[in-house]
Every structure is written in C-alpha cells, then in structure tokens.
Design an enzyme around this catalytic site. Structure first.
Site, PDB file in Angstrom:
ATOM      1  CG  ASP A 179      26.841  52.638  36.479  1.00 32.27           C
ATOM      2  OD1 ASP A 179      25.629  52.472  37.056  1.00 32.27           O
ATOM      3  OD2 ASP A 179      27.494  51.556  35.779  1.00 32.27           O
TER       4      ASP A 179
ATOM      5  CB  CYS B 118      41.246  46.504  35.135  1.00 31.51           C
ATOM      6  SG  CYS B 118      40.658  44.728  34.722  1.00 31.51           S
TER       7      CYS B 118
ATOM      8  NE  ARG C 196      23.787  50.714  41.601  1.00 32.05           N
ATOM      9  CZ  ARG C 196      24.867  50.964  42.380  1.00 32.05           C
ATOM     10  NH1 ARG C 196      24.867  52.152  43.093  1.00 32.05           N
ATOM     11  NH2 ARG C 196      25.981  50.158  42.275  1.00 32.05           N
ATOM     12  CE1 TYR C 197      19.290  50.994  37.853  1.00 35.72           C
ATOM     13  CE2 TYR C 197      20.609  49.379  38.658  1.00 35.72           C
ATOM     14  CZ  TYR C 197      20.354  50.658  37.927  1.00 35.72           C
ATOM     15  OH  TYR C 197      21.402  51.117  37.283  1.00 35.72           O
TER      16      TYR C 197
ATOM     17  CB  CYS D 235      40.216  40.174  40.137  1.00 37.48           C
ATOM     18  SG  CYS D 235      39.001  41.092  40.715  1.00 37.48           S
TER      19      CYS D 235
ATOM     20  CE  LYS E 251      25.455  49.650  34.164  1.00 34.91           C
ATOM     21  NZ  LYS E 251      25.184  49.146  35.321  1.00 34.91           N
TER      22      LYS E 251
ATOM     23  NE  ARG F 269      17.622  45.540  37.476  1.00 31.51           N
ATOM     24  CZ  ARG F 269      17.704  46.518  36.733  1.00 31.51           C
ATOM     25  NH1 ARG F 269      18.544  47.067  36.259  1.00 31.51           N
ATOM     26  NH2 ARG F 269      16.527  47.381  36.664  1.00 31.51           N
TER      27      ARG F 269
ATOM     28  CB  CYS G 142      38.837  48.135  38.672  1.00 24.87           C
ATOM     29  SG  CYS G 142      37.647  47.474  39.836  1.00 24.87           S
TER      30      CYS G 142
ATOM     31  NE  ARG H  41      31.581  47.113  43.124  1.00 24.49           N
ATOM     32  CZ  ARG H  41      31.101  46.292  42.212  1.00 24.49           C
ATOM     33  NH1 ARG H  41      31.445  45.382  41.635  1.00 24.49           N
ATOM     34  NH2 ARG H  41      29.534  46.547  42.094  1.00 24.49           N
TER      35      ARG H  41
ATOM     36  CG  ASP I 164      31.925  53.798  36.604  1.00 19.49           C
ATOM     37  OD1 ASP I 164      30.951  54.380  36.122  1.00 19.49           O
ATOM     38  OD2 ASP I 164      31.846  52.507  36.641  1.00 19.49           O
TER      39      ASP I 164
HETATM   40  S1  SF4 Z   1      37.402  45.273  36.351  1.00 23.22           S
HETATM   41 FE1  SF4 Z   1      37.838  45.140  38.731  1.00 23.22          FE
HETATM   42  S2  SF4 Z   1      36.433  43.475  39.522  1.00 23.22           S
HETATM   43 FE2  SF4 Z   1      36.647  43.382  37.204  1.00 23.22          FE
HETATM   44  S3  SF4 Z   1      38.510  42.063  36.793  1.00 23.22           S
HETATM   45 FE3  SF4 Z   1      39.287  44.162  36.852  1.00 23.22          FE
HETATM   46  S4  SF4 Z   1      40.053  44.406  38.926  1.00 23.22           S
HETATM   47 FE4  SF4 Z   1      38.715  42.805  38.982  1.00 23.22          FE
END
Ligand code: SF4
Length: 358
Positions: A323, A118, A101-102, A114, A330, A105, A121, A123, A286
């Site tokens: 973001d 969460c 994206r940049y 994971c 960001k 990096r 999240c 993603r 997000d």
């Molecule tokens: S925020 Fe998303 S990527 Fe990070 S630990 Fe939680 S579920 Fe996994």
C-alpha cells in the site's frame, strides 16, 4: 507440526488478557519489563484471547505467535518514515466510517474493536476505541453515501473486526448493503476465524449469507500469518464458513521473525489451500508507528516470492503487494520475470531464457 490444542470448552472459559500484569503472570512478559510495556499499552491496545494464548509456547523467547500479539518496548520508537495513518484512510474518508480510495469500491468500518490487537496493525493508532463505532445515524449517513454513488460496486467491511458485531446486527448491515441496487460484492476482512474461532457460531455463519433474492455475493478474507494459527479450532471455523458456501480468501502480512522464511510461507499457503482458503495477498508491512522491528526489506520479500513460485502451484500463490504510503493505492511489488530491456525471461527455477516479447 501444529501445536496440540485444548478442548474448545476450556479455551472459551478463560478471559482475554488486556493488562501487562496479566501477561507477566502468564509468563509472557518478564517482570522487569512491566513499566516499559505499560507505557506501550497506554498508546496501543493490548488483547490476547484464550485461543491465541493456547498457541503460544511461553518458554520460547522467539515464539512467532507471541511476537504478533505480546507488546514490545520497540513499539515506543517511532521512525521518521512512520505515519499514524500509513495508508491515508483519513485523507480518503468523505464521511465517517467510509474510505473511498478506488472508483468501484469503498471500505466501511462499522467498528474499530478486535478480539486481539496485533502489534504491527496499520490502524494501531485507532483500533481499540469502542467509542469510535458508528452510531445508527452515522451508519445511515455512510450507507447513504454509498447509495448515491452508482460507480461503487463493492463494499468491504473492515475495522476493527466486523465479525465482532452481534450476528443480528451483522445480518441487518449485510441486508442493507445488499439492498443497494448497484452493489454486487460484499467483502469482509476478519482475523476472528484464527484469533477467536469460537465466535464463528452457526448464527454468525447464517448472518453472513445474504437473502436468496439478493444478487450479491459475500466473500470473506481471513487474516492469517503463520501455519500454527490454523489450529483445530481455527480449521473448524473455516470449515463452517466454507461449508456454508462462502468463498474464502486469505491475507497475510510478511513479518520479520514470524513468517519471513520460504518454509513457513510454503507451509502456510499449503495449509490455507487445504482448508479451502485461496491465498490472496501477501502484504508488505505498512509504515505504522513503532513497527520497524517487523519490517523485512522489499528485496527480501521479492526473493521469498520468487522462491515460492518455484515450490507452490498457482492456486497457492498470493500476490505480494504494497500500500503506497499516504493512500495512493495498493500495487504488486514483484518479483518481475520478464526483463523488457534485455529481452529475457526468468523461469520458476531462476534460469534465464531469451524472450523478446513481441
Ligand atoms: S490487524 Fe489490526 S484490525 Fe486486524 S485484527 Fe489485528 S489489530 Fe485488529
């Protein structure tokens, strides 16, 4: 006050919970919610580690740790503004596993699993898919992409949680990245020091250190949202990382009814600094699908940041960032202190003073 913690051996013996029926048995979900939450779990991954379970008070319906991990039927409602890929990872992915994206990096996502999932999240539509981990050939292609771009100076390992990789594979990956001529920094994003601190073993810590001859630094950015997440086990994991010489940063997501109060953010940032973690970003959430119940307004976030400025030393101040949806990047979102049009500046206590600026 932090919650008392059980001994580490007890925490490590019990399984991670993935099924809604297990959450019902643990008293975290009402039996009448089972069917609705199983529909949530069909779309978005669920996992609560023993370390996270030990932080939750099941008798508190507003427990801020439970809110981050226990599914809610509100996740079934996707707003028109919400996006399955809110920050445009796909649009900026030239090869599998790379987001570029940049100019200087890239993100590298070796896996998308994971230890916990969460509920907010960004993603969330992708994480939890073990099949999405890069094959050896795909990893070779991703590293070849980086090798061919001398302008890329930093590789950010993210996912999923990169610390899920076995220590030997992690060490090999870090070694291969560090061997690229132009790379000067490897940053790792992880929630494992708080969500599954027992994984931060001496073997894992050793794997994070590049070879002495490599002129590359490895920094670790730890995702922490609430002071209670910094349990004795988590603090021990952070101490092992800091004692090994790894610079530690934090990332926090601003979440409604989890940490959207100046007292909680104050406690969190102070606890991070005490544990040798430099507060880095406070992320505005997000526009991930089914997460509206977690999002405060930008105005509320800015007011919290202004209040923190008056209470915390500079070393404990994160930057409040957003973001831009779609992947445009960001940016800090304030608050601002200097009003160019009025020629005025606001001090940390909220008082306004004249300052023309030139
Ligand atoms: S925020 Fe998303 S990527 Fe990070 S630990 Fe939680 S579920 Fe996994």
């Amino acid at each position: 006050m932090y919650f008392p913690m059980p001994s580490e051996p007890t925490a490590l013996r019990r399984p991670t919970l993935h099924k809604i029926a297990d959450l019902v048995r643990a008293g975290l979900v009402a039996p009448e919610d089972l069917a609705g939450l199983e529909r949530v779990a069909e779309t978005y991954s669920v996992a609560l580690t023993p370390a996270v379970l030990d932080l939750i008070d099941p008798t508190d319906a507003a427990d801020p740790i439970a809110r981050q991990y226990v599914p809610h039927v509100a996740e079934l409602s996707t707003g028109t503004e919400e996006l399955s890929d809110p920050i445009g990872d796909a649009a900026y992915s030239p090869v599998k596993g790379i987001v570029h994206r940049y100019p200087d990096r890239v993100l590298l996502t070796p896996l998308l699993v994971c230890p916990v999932y969460c509920r907010f999240c960004f993603r969330r539509a992708r994480v939890g898919d073990a099949e999405a981990s890069l094959t050896e050939a795909e990893l070779d292609a991703a590293l070849a992409y980086v090798a061919g771009r001398p302008e890329v100076r930093e590789v950010i390992l993210t996912g999923g949680d990169p610390l899920m990789l076995p220590p030997r594979r992690l060490q090999s990956l870090i070694g291969r990245i560090a061997a690229l001529d132009q790379i000067e920094l490897i940053r790792i994003h992880s929630r494992i020091p708080v969500s599954d601190p027992g994984r931060v073993s001496s073997a894992l810590v050793a794997a994070l250190k590049p070879a002495d001859e490599a002129d590359v630094a490895v920094w670790l950015a730890v995702h922490v949202n609430h002071p209670r997440e910094l349990s004795p086990l988590a603090r021990g994991a952070l101490a092992r990382l800091a004692d090994a010489g790894l610079p530690l940063l934090s990332q926090t997501v601003l979440l409604k009814d989890v940490n959207d109060s100046v007292e909680i953010l104050d406690q969190l940032m102070r606890a991070l600094v005490r544990n040798r973690v430099r507060p880095y970003y406070l992320h505005h959430p997000d526009l991930a699908p089914g997460t509206a119940h977690f999002r405060p307004s930008l105005a509320e976030g800015r007011a919290l940041m202004a209040a923190l400025r008056g209470r915390l030393s500079g070393i404990a101040q994160p930057t409040y960032v957003l973001d831009i949806p779609g992947g445009a990047g960001k940016v800090p979102v304030g608050p601002e202190y200097w009003d160019e049009n009025r020629g005025e500046i606001t001090d940390p206590g909220g008082r306004i003073h004249p300052y023309p600026g030139d």
